[in-house]
Enzyme design. Sequence first.
Site, PDB file in Angstrom:
ATOM      1  N   CYS A  75       0.775  -1.239   0.000  1.00 56.61           N
ATOM      2  CA  CYS A  75       0.000   0.000   0.000  1.00 56.61           C
ATOM      3  C   CYS A  75       0.809   1.294   0.000  1.00 56.61           C
ATOM      4  O   CYS A  75       0.684   2.116  -0.915  1.00 56.61           O
ATOM      5  CB  CYS A  75      -0.971  -0.012   1.181  1.00 56.61           C
ATOM      6  SG  CYS A  75      -0.265  -0.714   2.680  1.00 56.61           S
ATOM      7  N   HIS A 138      -1.516   7.274   4.249  1.00 52.87           N
ATOM      8  CA  HIS A 138      -0.494   6.226   4.327  1.00 52.87           C
ATOM      9  C   HIS A 138       0.890   6.630   3.839  1.00 52.87           C
ATOM     10  O   HIS A 138       1.706   5.787   3.475  1.00 52.87           O
ATOM     11  CB  HIS A 138      -0.964   4.969   3.581  1.00 52.87           C
ATOM     12  CG  HIS A 138      -0.806   3.728   4.415  1.00 52.87           C
ATOM     13  ND1 HIS A 138      -0.548   2.482   3.887  1.00 52.87           N
ATOM     14  CD2 HIS A 138      -0.860   3.544   5.757  1.00 52.87           C
ATOM     15  CE1 HIS A 138      -0.464   1.593   4.856  1.00 52.87           C
ATOM     16  NE2 HIS A 138      -0.648   2.221   5.999  1.00 52.87           N
TER      17      HIS A 138
END
Length: 521
Positions: A75, A138
């Site tokens: 990710c 993130h």
Amino acid sequence: MSPLSLTFLSALICCSFTLQTSSVSSPNIIIMLMDDMGWGDLGVFGQPSKETPNLDAMAAQGMLFPNFYTANPLCSPSRAALLTGRLPVRNGFYTTNAHARNAYTPQEIVGGISKDEILLPQLLKTKGYVSKIVGKWHLGHRPQYLPLKNGFDEWFGAPNCHFGPYNDTITPNIPVYNNSEMLGRYYEEFKIDRVTGESNLTQMYLQEGLEFIRRQTEAQRPFFLYWAADATHAPVYASKHFLGKSQRGRYGDAVMELDYSVGQILSWLRTLGIENNTFVFFTSDNGAALISAPHEGGSNGPFLCGKETTFEGGMREPAIAWWPGHIKEGTVNFQLANVMDLFTTSLALAGISPPGDRAIDGLDLTPVLLSPPHTIHNRPIFYYRGNELMAVRLGQYKAHYWTWSNSWEEFKSGINFCPGQEVSGVTTHDQKEHTMQPVIFHLGRDPGEKFPISVLTKEYHDVLSRISPVVEQHKKNLVPGIPQLNMCDLAVMNWAPAGCEKLGKCLKGPKSQPWKCDWPH
């Protein structure tokens, strides 16, 4: 809020003002990045349940990319690549703590996106774009790494994955932000029921996206919406209206709600009369997490393995481009493309040149999108895992220079990135180097990477003679960035995010004791 009431609200908002969009010259840009959604999760790619009618319709009205890739099978690095147009090994989103290890941004990570990187919203701002991220960031959770410090004007979402719940003594629950201040935390103010899977987060993300689009359209400002919903990342969740609806279980429920949300956003663009001036791209950050399947993981279709690996299942993504009046309806384009191309393509659409002081890995896909059957020939795809170039695709051929799924130790403990797909000599549990004699597949004949081409054949040597110079040139010109994902420290976790004082949600963390992060795979 139920889907029906949301639709009613949309209609009500629409009637509250008169639109005049003709003065907007730069197209709006919407990038929808899903989390751990696999290539095989869409009906248009053959998912037998056929539970993605809105995405399937989006493909029918736009352009489908069967050969679209992420930049990393995990990710955080893939998201950094999208927003910088650069491979993670260049932008610093990798680790040198061990060879070929996937690293990301858990709460204890010290680093984040480097101040030396230039992100897409920073560049779009020079042409008057207003940018918002909805959902998962993130790229680092410490203050200097957050979205509003890196070009975004607005943010509703969280800096980390929605893991939890935690007890706030050893580990704090993840904060949810509105712009630069937290509104609460996952599992506290923002509920996720780990037993039933119920959560209204996707509906919140949908409404945030719709409202942002409305405000910018009313103000006649070009906008960039980065819609990064994460319901398909374990622990998967869906709102009450969608729970129990899918033939595929809870994961399918999450997919159905995301599909519904995509349909609502596209419908909203039409309602506002801006569909012909809005470029929309849908894709995922990495392959489906087969380790969480079947209950909380998706499908990578015919491809080998999944998230965490550089086999096709880990890096080939569902991808759809949509722009009525500009992209020819019902087009299937077999161009080799990459998530980093969205950076350069978005800049091209806005009339902005990419930064000239650094290597940019993303290519401008506007000729491919707007002038089919135009293709960019001999475009390689590089498959990185951490600091190692594992494989390269050129045309229909893919050459593996290293193979590894995960360690024997992990595998024997039940961690399996390739369940039911072990291929002898390919899905190896030791890191196997094949630099002198790469393992080569023809992905047209063998999309599942099960039948390596014999090294004794003329085909093998012809392919190797074409791919080898590409690899040599790439390595010769590569200047790795300073690794940002090497150090961890419990003291940097989300103990006291901005805004916690107002809410009485500040927590006391431990003293700083940094260590080198351990990345097992």
